[in-house]
Structures are given as C-alpha cells and as structure tokens.
Motif scaffolding. Structure first.
Motif, mmCIF file in Angstrom:
data_model
loop_
_atom_site.group_PDB
_atom_site.id
_atom_site.type_symbol
_atom_site.label_atom_id
_atom_site.label_comp_id
_atom_site.label_asym_id
_atom_site.label_seq_id
_atom_site.Cartn_x
_atom_site.Cartn_y
_atom_site.Cartn_z
ATOM 1 N N GLU A 241 0.900 -0.944 -0.418
ATOM 2 C CA GLU A 241 0.131 0.265 0.124
ATOM 3 C C GLU A 241 1.111 1.566 -0.271
ATOM 4 O O GLU A 241 1.883 1.483 0.734
ATOM 5 N N GLY A 242 1.127 1.879 -1.073
ATOM 6 C CA GLY A 242 2.497 2.924 -1.345
ATOM 7 C C GLY A 242 1.506 4.490 -0.747
ATOM 8 O O GLY A 242 1.962 5.107 -0.261
ATOM 9 N N ASN A 243 0.022 4.103 -0.823
ATOM 10 C CA ASN A 243 -1.137 5.498 -0.629
ATOM 11 C C ASN A 243 -0.370 6.508 -0.517
ATOM 12 O O ASN A 243 0.137 8.124 0.160
ATOM 13 N N ILE A 352 -5.422 12.742 -8.174
ATOM 14 C CA ILE A 352 -5.453 10.957 -7.740
ATOM 15 C C ILE A 352 -4.421 10.493 -6.723
ATOM 16 O O ILE A 352 -3.809 10.763 -5.929
ATOM 17 N N ALA A 353 -5.892 9.760 -6.422
ATOM 18 C CA ALA A 353 -5.162 8.426 -5.316
ATOM 19 C C ALA A 353 -4.284 7.328 -6.221
ATOM 20 O O ALA A 353 -5.326 6.882 -5.816
ATOM 21 N N LEU A 354 -3.202 6.988 -4.969
ATOM 22 C CA LEU A 354 -2.700 5.537 -5.685
ATOM 23 C C LEU A 354 -2.545 4.677 -4.459
ATOM 24 O O LEU A 354 -2.093 5.179 -2.918
ATOM 25 N N THR A 355 -3.212 3.980 -4.351
ATOM 26 C CA THR A 355 -2.935 2.901 -3.020
ATOM 27 C C THR A 355 -2.359 1.935 -2.996
ATOM 28 O O THR A 355 -1.393 2.368 -2.626
ATOM 29 N N THR A 356 -3.039 1.416 -3.892
ATOM 30 C CA THR A 356 -2.238 0.075 -3.526
ATOM 31 C C THR A 356 -0.722 -0.628 -4.937
ATOM 32 O O THR A 356 -1.472 0.600 -6.254
ATOM 33 N N LEU A 384 3.939 1.394 -10.458
ATOM 34 C CA LEU A 384 5.228 1.008 -10.043
ATOM 35 C C LEU A 384 4.840 2.793 -9.233
ATOM 36 O O LEU A 384 3.755 3.935 -9.515
ATOM 37 N N ASN A 385 4.873 3.514 -7.701
ATOM 38 C CA ASN A 385 5.400 5.432 -7.542
ATOM 39 C C ASN A 385 5.887 5.671 -8.808
ATOM 40 O O ASN A 385 7.018 5.589 -9.217
ATOM 41 N N PRO A 386 4.581 6.168 -9.299
ATOM 42 C CA PRO A 386 5.422 7.289 -10.693
ATOM 43 C C PRO A 386 6.339 8.091 -10.198
ATOM 44 O O PRO A 386 6.711 8.942 -11.204
ATOM 45 N N ALA A 445 2.743 7.190 5.453
ATOM 46 C CA ALA A 445 1.835 6.176 4.933
ATOM 47 C C ALA A 445 1.844 5.380 4.429
ATOM 48 O O ALA A 445 0.897 4.442 4.103
ATOM 49 N N CYS A 446 2.693 4.200 4.070
ATOM 50 C CA CYS A 446 3.069 3.150 3.218
ATOM 51 C C CYS A 446 3.448 2.470 4.527
ATOM 52 O O CYS A 446 3.854 1.914 5.351
ATOM 53 N N GLN A 447 2.880 1.272 3.386
ATOM 54 C CA GLN A 447 1.817 -0.180 4.412
ATOM 55 C C GLN A 447 3.047 -1.171 3.709
ATOM 56 O O GLN A 447 2.848 -1.547 2.534
#
Ligand code: FAD
Ligand code: NAG
Ligand code: NAG
Length: 511
Positions: A241-243, A352-356, A384-386, A445-447
C-alpha cells in the motif's frame, strides 16, 4: 523522480572490488545492446496470423509498432484509440504530470524516425535532459549529460503516439473492449479474442498468433486467463500500500503572462524547471514545476503521509508555504511563479490517489501454465510509484524483450514463448519493483508488502543518500547516477570500484 535503488550494493561489498568487477559493472545491460534490432523488420516471411494488442495507450501503441515488424496482421483493440486527438477518459493519469526518461525517448526514436517532429507537432517541447532535482533544498543533483530530449504533457505525448499508430498502414484498430480469451482445446494457445465493439455488437478476432495484454492497471489479462481456466493463481500478485497522493495543476500561460514569470531563462530549457524532495518522512514528498509546451505549465505536488493535497489556488499556496524537511529554502522565484500561475494561469486541479501498487509476477508460474502466445506489457504487469517517471520506459523494456524474442523465433510462436518472455523481463522488472518499493518504505503512510517491515531496505536507503551526496560532489558518480536513473545502465554501474569508493567515502548530507 529519481530511482535510488541498489539492494545489490551490500552484496558487492561482501564480494569485494577488482578489475573483473569493474568490467562487469561497466557492461551494458541487455536491453541496451538489444536496441540495435529494435524497430527493424524481421528478415524473410512474417509470422502468419494476427497479433492482437488489447489496449491502445502507451504500452499498446509501442507493442503494436513492434508487432508490425513481425506479424502478417496487427490489430489494436481499445475503446478510445480511433481518434488520436480526442481526450482519453479511461486513463487515470491522463492529466498527471509526466517526465520521460532517456531510454524511452531513445527507443521511441528507433521505432519512429519522425518521433521528435511528431511530439513537437502535438505541442511538446525540445529540452535538455535535466530534472533540476533538489534534495532538502540542496542541489540540484548535476545532470552531466546534456542530451537533447523531449518534454510534454501526458496528453501531448499520448496524442503523438496515437497519431503515429494510426498512420502505420500495417496496423488496424478496433474501437471496443476485449471481454475474454478463447483457448485451443489443449489449452496450449489462445485462438480467439472476444471483443465488444462500441456499438454493442460482438466480434471474434480469430487466427490469433499472439495476444498482448496492454490494459494497464486494470490487469484485465490476468482475469481473462483465470476465466479461461488457466492456473494463474493470486499468489503471483505482489502488492503493497503506497498510499500516495498526486496532484497536477495545469496552467494556461499566454506570452503576456509568461513574461511576468520570474523564472531564470536556463531553467526553461531543461526537462523540469525546478523540483524538490524534502528530507525523509515529512508530509510533502515533492514539489515540481514543468513547462510542457508553448503555453502550458504544470505544477506537481505529491504526498506520502496520508495528507490531502490542495484543491484550490489558496490551498496550493498554503501547501508550498508549509513545505518542511528543507536544509535550504525553496527559492523565492519558485514560490512567486507558483503564485502567479495559480492566480492568473487558469489553474485546473487534478488529484489522484494511488493506494495499492502491484506486480503480477507471471515469471513465477511453472513453465507451461500460460498459453504460449500470451504476453503482457506495461502497467498490466506492474504499477510503480510514478515519482521516478519510469512508466513509459518500463513498457519500452518489455517491448525490447518482445522484439528480441520475436527476431529469434522461426515461422510461428513456439510453445515456450510466454515463459521465455516473462522470465527475460523479470530482471529489470524486479529491480524497478524492489528499488522503488524499498524507497517507499520510508514514507509515513506506506504499508509494506506481506513478509516485510518498514525496516526492510534500510541499508539500501542509507546508501542511496550517500550516492546522492557523492553525486553532488563527483562528476563520475553524477554520470553513473544519471545513467542509472534513465535506465541506460544497470544499477550495478554504481558498484564500479572507483564509483563505489567515492560513494562510501562521502559523508551523507542527509539523515
Ligand atoms: C500519477 C501518475 C504519474 C505518472 N508519471 C509518470 C511519468 O512521469 N513518467 C512515466 O514514464 N510514467 C508515469 N506514470 C506511469 C505511466 O502513466 C504508465 O506507466 C503508463 O500510462 C502505462 O501505460 P499502459 O499503456 O500500460 O496503461 P494505460 O495508459 O493505463 O492504458 C490502458 C489502456 O487499456 C485500455 N483498456 C483497458 N481495458 C481494456 C479492455 N478490456 N479492452 C481494451 N482496452 C482496454 C484503456 O482504454 C487504456 O487505453 C505515471 C502514472 C501515474 C498514475
Ligand atoms: C482531465 O482534465 C479534464 C479537464 O479538466 C477533465 O475534463 C477530465 O475529466 C480529466 N481526465 C481525467 C482522466 O481525470
Ligand atoms: C525514514 O528514515 C529515517 C532515517 O533512517 C528514519 O529516521 C525515519 O524514522 C524513517 N521514517 C519512516 C516513516 O519510516
């Protein structure tokens, strides 16, 4: 933006350094040596049948262009590909700021000799490759290679690619959605692709030689395979979860307004005007500013601490004023420019929210699980995390593997094709996945992924900070880091003896 990878460094330390090590570190990666054959049509007869490309965005367009060098027929299926100039509604990140790494631009120039002209014609910009990236306000990290590259909004880049696709007489497009795959009786291959056209009618694409999943983050191909009875099990999907939150403010800037912006002129000629990443785990991860065309500026903010990003000009100014984690303040000209753009640049906010974030590790399936003629390219394999700007380049790496394999195969796609494709792609994919993921573990916030903790990768992150610090001091380290970031060399380039010595020797500027 920059990748700070290198879990391999610990290993290198254990093994030690030497001349052989030096040669190994300097060896170009396979995707660079294989660029020679990229964009070259196969010698002799084309492979009979149809290559069906499902999805016609970045990955689909690149894939279709490669397939046109190898197959008798190529069809791209996408609900929005038929009109290059129309706004896309199904690409989540369509309005998001993008940067384009050198590997992408170089490879695209091989596929399309007129790529430069096309991007400029669609509204892009000729620039010197330099991300002007500051850490904690320090820098910029030098961009020692002053290559000419291209900058554009995502929309402009997509329009250019889409126009190139539609102009290629070897490729046809179908406006519709792929619904599923039909396999042969023995399950060894996909023989037909089911399409629902925009007008609601059904279409079966038969005579399938190859089917490529380019459906992006929906990972549709994975579901089609499961529905068709293939044992593609859920355990090949790695996730964390990048959150992340990602904001792009698009501004319209006619010449009179541009004249009021206090931007140093040389910063208008580089890929990014200014970018700053704060130290470790403060709320705001990035502020960046781009000129993407004659009258277009973008402002980008990201957050990695679960904090909402601005939705109005007033909130944007508060955000930038509250930016923490700096050793040296953000220059006043940057803040003034953002102020003017937010006030008079007709700012349009895209949040934009990028959760997973996820990676479908098809290469982990036992050989023979997949149909021989199924492959996947781009975000349909991995998101990926952009922030490192690797998305378009990742599709290129996939396409280079695909092209090389196709040049190797005889008259038809052989039984081990899918297995070989995913296994060969795994190396660079794993290294992108590992380096960006472990970097993200420092975000509040990363899981983490199952089986890992936020501590996982701590040594790598510590070394990354030393790499950055050394790059600000030594030209050869800066060159190596630049090449790694642009995916022109393997991350092991940083392990070459003279480079590694400087990295270890340099005191980190950062915590
Ligand atoms: C906020 C953000 C910022 C980014 N910044 C950068 C950057 O700076 N640099 C960079 O290189 N990358 C960046 N990326 C990543 C980049 O945008 C993606 O890697 C890239 O768009 C992937 O392209 P794709 O073709 O795989 O998927 P997409 O662009 O998502 O396209 C998928 C396509 O598949 C089609 N489709 C879906 N389902 C079906 C179906 N069933 N049948 C037919 N068609 C279908 C859709 O219509 C769409 O056209 C960023 C991503 C995000 C989220
Ligand atoms: C992009 O921005 C335009 C204009 O603000 C908006 O109409 C559109 O819905 C946005 N697209 C996406 C995919 O968010
Ligand atoms: C990020 O790394 C720093 C340095 O190791 C550490 O002090 C901090 O606690 C980390 N933050 C998170 C959220 O893990």
């Amino acid at each position: 933006m920059p990748a700070l990878p290198f879990p391999a460094i610990g290993l290198a330390l254990a093994i030690g350094v030497g001349a052989a090590w030096h040669a190994f570190c300097k060896r170009p990666p396979f995707w660079i040596t294989q660029l020679d054959a990229f964009g070259m049509a196969r010698v002799g007869k084309k492979i009979p049948g149809t290559a069906v490309v499902c999805g016609g965005s970045a990955a689909g367009i690149i894939t279709a262009r490669v397939c046109a060098d190898h197959f008798e027929r190529v069809v791209v299926v996408d609900p929005e590909v038929a009109d290059a100039d129309k706004r896309k509604t199904r690409v989540l990140q369509y309005n998001a700021s993008h940067i384009f790494l050198t590997i992408f631009v170089n490879a695209a120039r091989r596929l399309w000799p007129d790529f430069n002209a096309e991007v400029l014609g669609a509204g892009g910009k000729d620039v010197v490759s330099d991300f002007q990236i500051h850490y904690a306000g320090l820098g910029p990290v030098p961009s020692p290679r002053r290559d000419k590259t291209l900058m554009a909004s995502r929309r402009t880049m997509q329009t250019a690619l889409n126009r190139l696709l539609l102009r290629d007489s070897r490729i046809s497009v179908v406006s519709g959605t792929v619904r599923g795959l039909i396999s042969s009786e023995d399950k060894r291959t996909v023989v037909s692709v089911d399409v629902r056209k925009l007008d609601g009618t059904q279409l079966s694409l038969n005579d399938v030689a190859l089917v490529v999943d380019c459906t992006g983050r929906t990972h549709a191909g994975f579901k089609w395979l499961q529905s068709a009875g293939y044992a593609v099990t859920d355990d090949i999907r790695a996730t964390y979860e990048g959150n992340l939150r990602y904001l792009t403010i698009t501004c319209t800037v006619p010449p009179a307004l541009a004249a009021r912006l206090p931007i140093p002129s040389q910063n208008l000629e580089t890929s990014v005007i200014y970018a700053c990443v704060p130290e470790d785990d403060t709320a705001a991860q990035l502020v960046a500013m781009f000129k993407t065309g004659p009258e277009e500026f973008l402002i980008g903010f990201t957050d990695t601490a679960g904090v909402e990003l601005p939705r109005t000009p007033e909130e944007a100014m508060l955000f930038i004023a509250g930016f923490r984690g700096l050793r040296r303040p953000i220059p006043t000209w940057v803040i003034e420019t953002i102020g003017i753009l937010c006030e008079d640049g007709q700012p349009s906010f895209d949040n934009i929210a990028l959760t997973t974030l996820s990676y479908l590790q098809y290469h982990k399936l036992p050989r023979g699980t997949l149909p021989a003629n199924f492959v996947a390219v781009g975000d349909s394999v991995m998101t990926l995390n952009p922030i490192h700007g690797q998305g378009f380049s990742k599709s290129m790496l996939n396409a280079i593997v695909l092209n090389t394999l196709l040049h190797e195969v005889p008259a038809t796609v052989p039984a081990n094709f899918a297995d070989n494709y995913f296994r060969r792609s795994a190396g660079p994919q794993n290294s992108l996945w590992d380096s960006t993921r472990l970097n993200d573990y420092n975000n509040t916030a990363c899981q983490p992924m199952k089986g890992e903790t936020k501590q996982t990768g701590a040594v790598m992150r510590w070394l990354s900070m030393k790499v950055l610090s050394a790059a600000m001091k030594y030209d050869d380290v800066a060159v190596a880091l630049w090449d790694v970031r642009h995916l022109l060399v393997d991350e092991r380039a940083l392990l070459a003896p003279t480079i590694l010595a400087k990295i270890l020797w340099t005191r980190s500027l950062f915590a």
